[in-house]
Write a protein that holds these residues in place. Structure first.
Motif, PDB file in Angstrom:
ATOM      1  N   ALA A  77      -4.781   4.400   5.596  1.00  0.00           N
ATOM      2  CA  ALA A  77      -4.723   6.027   6.323  1.00  0.00           C
ATOM      3  C   ALA A  77      -3.439   6.685   5.968  1.00  0.00           C
ATOM      4  CB  ALA A  77      -5.244   6.033   7.440  1.00  0.00           C
ATOM      5  N   ALA A  78      -2.659   5.949   6.305  1.00  0.00           N
ATOM      6  CA  ALA A  78      -1.402   6.520   6.334  1.00  0.00           C
ATOM      7  C   ALA A  78      -0.962   6.930   4.788  1.00  0.00           C
ATOM      8  CB  ALA A  78      -0.142   5.582   6.800  1.00  0.00           C
ATOM      9  N   ALA A  79      -1.464   6.185   3.651  1.00  0.00           N
ATOM     10  CA  ALA A  79      -1.256   6.396   2.249  1.00  0.00           C
ATOM     11  C   ALA A  79      -2.119   7.257   1.825  1.00  0.00           C
ATOM     12  CB  ALA A  79      -1.090   5.014   1.628  1.00  0.00           C
ATOM     13  N   LEU A 123     -11.418   5.429  10.536  1.00  0.00           N
ATOM     14  CA  LEU A 123     -10.823   4.819   9.419  1.00  0.00           C
ATOM     15  C   LEU A 123     -11.323   4.201   8.115  1.00  0.00           C
ATOM     16  CD1 LEU A 123      -8.084   2.901  11.636  1.00  0.00           C
ATOM     17  CD2 LEU A 123      -7.672   5.332  10.620  1.00  0.00           C
ATOM     18  N   ILE A 124     -12.601   4.106   8.261  1.00  0.00           N
ATOM     19  CA  ILE A 124     -13.199   3.587   7.137  1.00  0.00           C
ATOM     20  C   ILE A 124     -13.773   4.827   6.224  1.00  0.00           C
ATOM     21  CG2 ILE A 124     -15.321   2.229   6.347  1.00  0.00           C
ATOM     22  CD1 ILE A 124     -14.902   0.889   9.464  1.00  0.00           C
ATOM     23  N   ALA A 160      -4.727  -3.529  10.578  1.00  0.00           N
ATOM     24  CA  ALA A 160      -3.516  -3.113  10.038  1.00  0.00           C
ATOM     25  C   ALA A 160      -3.732  -2.836   8.362  1.00  0.00           C
ATOM     26  CB  ALA A 160      -2.617  -4.423  10.090  1.00  0.00           C
ATOM     27  N   VAL A 161      -4.633  -3.087   7.710  1.00  0.00           N
ATOM     28  CA  VAL A 161      -4.889  -2.661   6.449  1.00  0.00           C
ATOM     29  C   VAL A 161      -5.172  -1.249   6.508  1.00  0.00           C
ATOM     30  CG1 VAL A 161      -6.330  -2.851   4.151  1.00  0.00           C
ATOM     31  CG2 VAL A 161      -5.102  -4.771   5.386  1.00  0.00           C
ATOM     32  N   ILE A 205       0.763  -1.294  -0.049  1.00  0.00           N
ATOM     33  CA  ILE A 205      -0.059  -0.037  -0.034  1.00  0.00           C
ATOM     34  C   ILE A 205       0.768   1.108  -0.033  1.00  0.00           C
ATOM     35  CG2 ILE A 205      -1.612   1.303   1.510  1.00  0.00           C
ATOM     36  CD1 ILE A 205      -2.885  -1.379   2.317  1.00  0.00           C
ATOM     37  N   LEU A 206       1.906   1.226   0.829  1.00  0.00           N
ATOM     38  CA  LEU A 206       2.607   2.479   0.909  1.00  0.00           C
ATOM     39  C   LEU A 206       3.580   2.651   0.040  1.00  0.00           C
ATOM     40  CD1 LEU A 206       2.939   2.584   5.010  1.00  0.00           C
ATOM     41  CD2 LEU A 206       1.905   4.411   3.412  1.00  0.00           C
ATOM     42  N   ARG A 207       3.822   1.940  -0.740  1.00  0.00           N
ATOM     43  CA  ARG A 207       4.669   1.832  -1.889  1.00  0.00           C
ATOM     44  C   ARG A 207       3.884   2.242  -3.342  1.00  0.00           C
ATOM     45  NH1 ARG A 207      10.184  -0.013  -1.473  1.00  0.00           N
ATOM     46  NH2 ARG A 207      10.253  -0.328  -3.603  1.00  0.00           N
TER      47      ARG A 207
END
Ligand SMILES: CSC[C@H]1O[C@H](OP(=O)(O)O)[C@H](O)[C@@H]1O
Length: 341
Positions: A256-258, A318-319, A250-251, A221-223
């Motif tokens: 959210a971070a991405a 987070l949804i 975790a997903v 996800i973050l990449r």
């Protein structure tokens, strides 16, 4: 509406279950006519997935009524048998709701219960197709009408429902519109619903996919390899907090971070307005043996302990959106099931 992969159906004499513990190697069915066998099938995930458990609960009442007629059960014995079905797994609200929806009809006879239970099955298939359309529309509008790279966790396909699927129902709808690039399917330890079941469904459907370790999801996800993640649900609280297979949180955190959408796809039958928030959702604790061994082979030292929660809870914040059969609820904007109903 005729389901495609039929993980659960009524034969006229028995509750027929596709034995999901044997997939993908073997496609075998079990004909259930006995409450003990149904409770075992639910506990061992022969039948699994919240909507499928709702249908199993409803048709399970028919199994109990017919067994009670055969064996001359009194009312208390019948009631206890139906309650054992209702309580076979605690987290998916659909199981108890499916039992409750039909058990009060028992006084009208087994045929009345069966008719209502079959209505639960048909409503689920029809609702899943609607979820697929609403989810595909939302993603195409939000991300553009282009082939998408999606990530899934566990199995929320036809196998987890009465047919078509919820999260995978959205994937299937996008695939019919030529709008799927690829799917990253988390393998989903410890029981591998992703690599065994989701991959099996995607393979049959000709949808491109990768199976990946659950622990690879955040990096994928973050990449920037994923446009959105979409998962199912086992119980959604009134405020939108959602219980789903362990690893889902975790997903959601990675999404959210991405800054990419994290979607939950589920019917209203998975929403429990009597549960106010995620803190109040019962989380099934499963056997340590599922962690300590890989089949017959031990993978831990003698005497190791294991912590094996089957689900975790993703907070509503987070949804990005909850996709139901009546349309999307934009939880990130403060819409909640409690307010929407
Ligand atoms: C469409 S609901 C599927 C939902 O149920 C699964 O749990 P299990 O395999 O333990 O029954 C998982 O949480 C899926 O997202």
């Amino acid at each position: 509406m005729t389901p495609d992969i039929a993980p659960i159906e009524w034969t006229g004499d028995s509750l027929r279950l596709l034995d999901q513990t044997l997939l993908p190697a073997r496609v075998e069915y079990r004909d259930i006519t006995d409450v003990d066998d149904l409770v075992d099938a639910i506990k061992r995930l022969v039948v699994r997935g919240a909507p499928a458990l709702g249908v199993a609960g409803a048709l399970g009442v028919v199994v109990a009524l017919r067994q009670g007629e055969r064996e001359g059960w009194d009312a208390a014995t019948l009631d206890a048998a139906i309650t054992r079905i209702r309580e076979a797994r605690p987290t998916a609200v659909n199981l108890a709701a499916g039992v409750d929806r039909v058990r009060s009809l028992a006084e009208k006879g087994t045929d009345a219960v069966l008719a209502e239970a079959l209505a639960v099955l048909d409503e689920d298939v029809q609702g899943n197709h609607a979820i697929g359309r609403h989810g595909a529309d939302w993603l195409s509008t939000r991300l553009g009408a282009k082939p998408l790279r999606l990530l899934t966790h566990c199995n929320a396909g036809a196998l987890a429902t009465a047919g078509w699927g919820t999260a995978l129902g959205v994937v299937r709808e996008l695939h019919t519109r030529n709008l799927i690039d690829t799917v990253y399917a988390n393998e989903t330890r410890p029981l591998l619903q992703g690599s065994r079941l989701t991959a099996w469904e995607l393979h049959q459907l000709g949808i491109p996919y990768y199976v990946q370790p659950d622990s690879a999801a955040a990096g994928t996800i973050l990449r920037g390899h994923v446009d959105a993640a979409i998962v199912g649900a086992d119980r959604i609280a009134a405020n939108g907090d959602t219980a789903n297979k362990v690893g889902t949180l975790a997903v959601a955190l990675a999404c959210a971070a991405a800054g990419i959408p994290f979607l939950v796809a589920a019917p209203w039958s998975t929403i429990d307005l009597s549960t106010p928030d995620g803190e109040h959702i019962p989380i099934e604790q499963r056997s340590p043996a599922e962690i300590l061994a890989n089949g017959p082979a031990s993978v831990t030292p003698e005497g190791a302990r294991a912590h094996n929660p089957a689900f975790d809870v993703t907070p509503a914040r987070l949804i990005t959106a909850l996709i139901t059969e009546t349309g999307p609820l934009i939880l990130a904007d403060g819409q909640t099931p409690a307010r929407a109903r």
